[in-house]
Design an enzyme around this catalytic site. Structure first.
Site: not given
Length: 425
Positions: A139, A168, A244-245
């Site tokens: 993982e 995983d 994000g913006g």
């Protein structure tokens, strides 16, 4: 009521987490999943065991709705069972180390010859080609090499792995998509195919927005990040920035415990109402028109000051109380939900996302529910199988073996490890 994948039979040779995540989801959608285990069983049956003598939660939470058969693939009789199962299954799944199945005599070409309609799903750490093909992966290794760790954490601290098992379980989800696509194509072609998913590739796909920002850096700094990005050539770690913006951050609430936080996204449209509410509470009625915060560009430049004001305002409320205030203002937000919060949450229980099951060894326990909701065929979750619980059932009802043949196979060691030779004194 029929299930979406009713009539599909899967021979599941996978172990640990990535493969079983995939096969469990398909089993919840109605596929007949035969967990094909070595005589000693999936290693996770005994890993992190919390109830003596019982299958661990690691195993039970990933192997519901399956049948278990134990087969000794090192014996000719065990290989005979395997071949017969290949002939009557739609999918075979494996996540062995590089070359393991090949050395047992079962390459993809061989399996395809045995059953031209079978689909083979294969999970590898880095795929079957390229310089990393022979490397082992787990993982956190997949998170490290797929771009997740380098972009997770604080910029002045070490990289972190995520709590979500994107290496995983994320790979298992990708494999499920590939297998369903291959089943659909078989309707027209009549043939199966080899479906490979690499853990590293899956993590890269889940880090897509980080590669967006990597390319944006060549055109200038990233203004929404709370850390300086001018002159950088790789996507930085940025703590709890929204990615994000819009601006986003985790805000601490009372009483100040490790999970007494709420994540808040300050959109352009909601700032005036939020600023008026904060300003009124803090004796700053002019906050909504303050030139330092009036547009998103100004708020980006002064976001540390903005977050400090929101944190001061939130300190008088619990995370649930603060969520109620923000929801009234239409501000996107969500409290940081601990595992204890989620285990007792009315919304989670109402959507059957934390379900109680019974087990003959461990008694009552809870599993995470089916995240995919099918209106015409909702999932029915049943406990994981005991080791070899369905040996006779599968041999008799799936393969058509009679009692004498089953007993002969058992005596030959087809379903158990050969006895250890006693050492000479």
């Amino acid at each position: 009521m029929s299930q979406a994948l009713e009539g599909i039979r899967i021979l599941d040779m996978t172990h640990v987490q990535a493969g079983p995540t995939c096969s469990q989801l398909l089993a919840w959608m109605g596929a007949d999943v035969i967990k094909f285990e070595p005589p000693q069983g999936d290693a996770t049956r005994g890993q992190l065991r919390d109830v003596p003598g019982a299958d661990s939660l690691y195993f039970t939470m990933l192997n519901c709705n399956k049948r278990s058969i134990t087969v000794n693939m090192k014996s000719p009789e065990g290989k005979e069972i395997f071949v017969d199962l290949l002939k009557c299954c739609d999918i075979v799944m494996e996540n062995f180390g590089p070359g393991v199945l090949d050395r047992l005599g079962f390459t993809w070409d061989t399996i395809h010859q045995i059953n031209p309609r079978i689909i083979m799903g294969s999970i590898k750490g880095f795929g079957s080609s390229g310089p990393y093909a022979e490397f082992k992966a787990y993982e956190n290794v997949a998170q490290a090499m797929g771009g997740a760790m380098s972009t997770t954490g604080l910029p002045d601290g070490p990289p972190f792995v995520t709590g979500a098992q994107i290496g995983d379980s994320g790979t298992g989800l990708h494999l499920a998509i590939g297998l369903l696509a291959a089943l659909q194509q078989r309707h027209s072609s009549g043939l199966g195919q080899y479906v490979e998913v690499a853990m590293m590739d899956s993590v890269m796909n889940l880090c897509r927005v980080k590669f967006r920002d990597h390319q944006r850096l060549s055109h200038g700094p990233l203004p929404e990040y709370s850390v300086p990005t001018a002159g950088q050539h790789e996507t930085p770690r940025a703590g709890n920035d929204s990615g994000g913006g819009q601006l986003g951050n985790a805000i601490q609430c009372k009483p100040g415990g490790p999970n007494d936080f709420i994540y808040v996204v300050v959109q352009e449209a909601v700032w005036p109402a939020l600023a008026r509410r904060i300003g009124a509470a803090m004796g700053q009625p002019e906050l909504a028109s303050d030139p330092k915060f009036v547009t998103i560009n100004e708020r980006r430049q002064h976001q540390h000051e903005m977050w400090a004001m929101i944190t001061e305002f939130a300190s008088a409320y619990s995370k649930r109380e603060f969520m109620a205030i923000l929801n009234e203002l239409d501000v996107p937000c969500g409290p940081i939900m601990s595992t204890a919060d989620l285990a007792d949450d009315e919304h989670v229980r109402g959507r059957a996302m934390y379900v109680e099951l019974d087990h003959p060894q461990r008694g009552n326990w809870f599993n995470v529910g089916m995240p995919i909701k099918l209106s015409a065929s909702p999932a029915h979750i049943h406990r994981s199988p005991m080791l070899g619980e369905h040996n006779d059932e599968v041999l008799e009802k799936v393969l058509g073996y009679d009692a004498a043949r089953i007993e002969a196979l058992r005596s030959a060691g087809a379903m158990s490890s050969p006895p250890k030779k006693s050492q000479e004194s």
